[in-house]
Design an enzyme around this catalytic site. Sequence first.
Site, PDB file in Angstrom:
ATOM      1  N   HIS A 123       0.817  -1.223   0.000  1.00 55.01           N
ATOM      2  CA  HIS A 123       0.000   0.000   0.000  1.00 55.01           C
ATOM      3  C   HIS A 123       0.850   1.272   0.000  1.00 55.01           C
ATOM      4  O   HIS A 123       0.317   2.356  -0.255  1.00 55.01           O
ATOM      5  CB  HIS A 123      -0.916   0.043   1.224  1.00 55.01           C
ATOM      6  CG  HIS A 123      -1.939  -1.047   1.252  1.00 55.01           C
ATOM      7  ND1 HIS A 123      -2.865  -1.222   0.251  1.00 55.01           N
ATOM      8  CD2 HIS A 123      -2.169  -2.042   2.147  1.00 55.01           C
ATOM      9  CE1 HIS A 123      -3.629  -2.272   0.533  1.00 55.01           C
ATOM     10  NE2 HIS A 123      -3.224  -2.788   1.677  1.00 55.01           N
ATOM     11  N   ASP A 160      -2.676 -10.875  -2.171  1.00 50.90           N
ATOM     12  CA  ASP A 160      -3.198 -10.322  -0.914  1.00 50.90           C
ATOM     13  C   ASP A 160      -4.656  -9.883  -1.147  1.00 50.90           C
ATOM     14  O   ASP A 160      -5.007  -9.486  -2.254  1.00 50.90           O
ATOM     15  CB  ASP A 160      -2.336  -9.114  -0.512  1.00 50.90           C
ATOM     16  CG  ASP A 160      -2.670  -8.546   0.852  1.00 50.90           C
ATOM     17  OD1 ASP A 160      -1.922  -8.832   1.795  1.00 50.90           O
ATOM     18  OD2 ASP A 160      -3.677  -7.813   0.966  1.00 50.90           O
ATOM     19  N   HIS A 162      -6.144  -7.313  -0.297  1.00 52.93           N
ATOM     20  CA  HIS A 162      -6.263  -5.882  -0.584  1.00 52.93           C
ATOM     21  C   HIS A 162      -5.512  -5.538  -1.869  1.00 52.93           C
ATOM     22  O   HIS A 162      -4.450  -6.111  -2.134  1.00 52.93           O
ATOM     23  CB  HIS A 162      -5.680  -5.062   0.572  1.00 52.93           C
ATOM     24  CG  HIS A 162      -6.303  -5.366   1.902  1.00 52.93           C
ATOM     25  ND1 HIS A 162      -5.735  -6.238   2.808  1.00 52.93           N
ATOM     26  CD2 HIS A 162      -7.465  -4.924   2.449  1.00 52.93           C
ATOM     27  CE1 HIS A 162      -6.527  -6.314   3.883  1.00 52.93           C
ATOM     28  NE2 HIS A 162      -7.572  -5.534   3.683  1.00 52.93           N
ATOM     29  N   ASP A 242      -4.471 -12.871   3.629  1.00 53.21           N
ATOM     30  CA  ASP A 242      -5.687 -12.357   4.250  1.00 53.21           C
ATOM     31  C   ASP A 242      -6.941 -12.599   3.403  1.00 53.21           C
ATOM     32  O   ASP A 242      -8.041 -12.198   3.796  1.00 53.21           O
ATOM     33  CB  ASP A 242      -5.542 -10.867   4.619  1.00 53.21           C
ATOM     34  CG  ASP A 242      -4.814 -10.054   3.566  1.00 53.21           C
ATOM     35  OD1 ASP A 242      -4.563 -10.579   2.461  1.00 53.21           O
ATOM     36  OD2 ASP A 242      -4.489  -8.876   3.845  1.00 53.21           O
TER      37      ASP A 242
HETATM   38 ZN   LIG Z   1      -3.899  -7.263   2.872  1.00 51.49          ZN
END
Ligand SMILES: [Zn+2]
Length: 306
Positions: A123, A160, A162, A242
């Site tokens: 991120h 992931d 996200h 995740d």
């Molecule tokens: Zn994540």
Amino acid sequence: MINIIFSQEYKNHDTGNHPESIERIKVVNNLIKEEYSKHNLIEPTIADKKIISLVHDLDYVNKIYDSIPNSGFTYFDPDTIASPNSLKSYLLAVGGSVDAVNYILDNTNKDVFFCAHRPPGHHAEINKAMGFGVFNNVAISAQYALNSGKFKKILIVDFDVHHGNGTQHIFENNPNIFYASSHQYPFYPGTGSLNEVGVGNIFNCPLPSDCDSSSFRSLFRKNIVDKIDIKFDLIYFSAGFDAHKLDPLASINLEDNDFYWVTKIVLEKFANNVPIISILEGGYNMKGLYNGLNNHLKKLVEYSNE
Ligand SMILES: [Zn+2]
């Protein structure tokens, strides 16, 4: 035989009562001890500002160095926490990710590396800490690899849960580094729609909330495996766990062996005896992290022995 870049130092990056906790690296450490102790364990080196500023603004890098607290916590954003020993973890995570490239440059065989570190980095933007991480480990490593001149086309596969907004933004105008991500969407951080395509090098695979194993597999094939028709010289995984069904931060329901499957399908389609660097991102349920990572590493070991 695979190479695992790991340091006990990651246990000193204290984030208090936060999902991106010290407990995570203890779980990874246990897995390495129990299943991968015969593999090549390597200590990472500390990255310097010059390396980090391959993708981050130097002013931003200096700001991070200057913001580390002498006691207590600093919040770079509501999710991204630093404590007195955090900088060392940040620098080792970048350093280890770049060390993997240097080891590969020194060899000619298809080395496989797993960088077991924290915090995650996908991120982190050019000039902004986000989503638990301050420096974008995978992006710095991939840019360093491209600059070496040895690799013409590099692929980063990010599974992931996200979307890796930082990685996408850093490379969205770079036709030599491809970024392919499966992620819950719409969801944090808000980016990652199908129509974000960069210069033909960005491949997003949005997953609906409650997506199960079979939907994940068919969407991943359709939006990533079937859309990209290139063999790459170097392949990265932004390996987050995740999307596991037990994970508390998201609502994708992957099973343990989906992490084996996704690793296998990527390697079969895109890797032709090339080096692999897998970089740990998220994973916040300890059982999901242990089992997901074990499945991912199992496939990496098989690939390294093929
Ligand atoms: Zn994540």
